[in-house]
Design an enzyme around this catalytic site. Structure first.
Site, PDB file in Angstrom:
ATOM      1  N   MET A   1       0.826  -1.161   0.000  1.00 41.97           N
ATOM      2  CA  MET A   1       0.000   0.000   0.000  1.00 41.97           C
ATOM      3  C   MET A   1       0.877   1.233   0.000  1.00 41.97           C
ATOM      4  O   MET A   1       0.983   1.898   0.987  1.00 41.97           O
ATOM      5  CB  MET A   1      -0.895  -0.130   1.232  1.00 41.97           C
ATOM      6  CG  MET A   1      -1.800   0.983   1.587  1.00 41.97           C
ATOM      7  SD  MET A   1      -1.282   2.259   2.688  1.00 41.97           S
ATOM      8  CE  MET A   1      -0.584   3.516   1.762  1.00 41.97           C
ATOM      9  N   PRO A   2       1.547   1.463  -1.083  1.00 40.37           N
ATOM     10  CA  PRO A   2       2.348   2.689  -1.132  1.00 40.37           C
ATOM     11  C   PRO A   2       1.477   3.938  -1.239  1.00 40.37           C
ATOM     12  O   PRO A   2       0.404   3.916  -1.826  1.00 40.37           O
ATOM     13  CB  PRO A   2       3.176   2.526  -2.408  1.00 40.37           C
ATOM     14  CG  PRO A   2       3.123   1.077  -2.735  1.00 40.37           C
ATOM     15  CD  PRO A   2       1.799   0.597  -2.218  1.00 40.37           C
TER      16      PRO A   2
END
Length: 136
Positions: A1-2
């Protein structure tokens, strides 16, 4: 989940293509879900972006600054693969390789809140994501 911040000059009129290319590269290399997308895209006056060559001997013409904030745990090789894939995909939308500047910041699950003032990875509301590397 950048979380990805993208800054580019107003001269670039293809913000959506740039942000899409970066997201597709992250999905391809890190194996995250397609809808796991968190980006902030800012078009700004060209003079507000300063990105010189750091002694590498080349000139940038219209830099795209990319900051990636993500959980630690990926290997240097995987990060290098991501950088290469981002540059490759950006080149296909008109961003020259010398104009791609990436800063990569790692953190832990306790460093994220997706709303309501809670760290959902810590509270167990979200499972801590694993990378493709973990599956190998």
């Amino acid at each position: 989940m950048p979380l990805v911040r993208i800054d580019h000059s107003r001269a670039r009129t293809n913000s959506t293509a740039i942000s899409d290319a970066i997201h597709r590269a992250i999905v391809a290399v890190y194996g995250i879900p397609e809808r796991d997308r968190f980006q902030v895209v800012t078009s700004r006056d060209a003079e507000t972006i300063v990105a010189e060559d750091a002694g590498l001997g080349f000139e940038r013409t219209d830099p795209v600054i990319i900051q990636i904030f993500t959980q630690r745990g990926r290997s240097d090789e995987t990060k290098q693969a991501l950088f290469k894939e981002i540059a490759r995909r950006l080149e296909s939308v008109g961003v020259a390789g010398e104009d791609v500047f990436i800063g990569y910041v790692e953190n832990g699950p306790q460093d994220w809140s997706f709303g309501f003032g809670r760290a959902q990875y810590v509270t167990g509301e979200l499972a801590v994501p694993s990378s493709k590397e973990d599956a190998r």
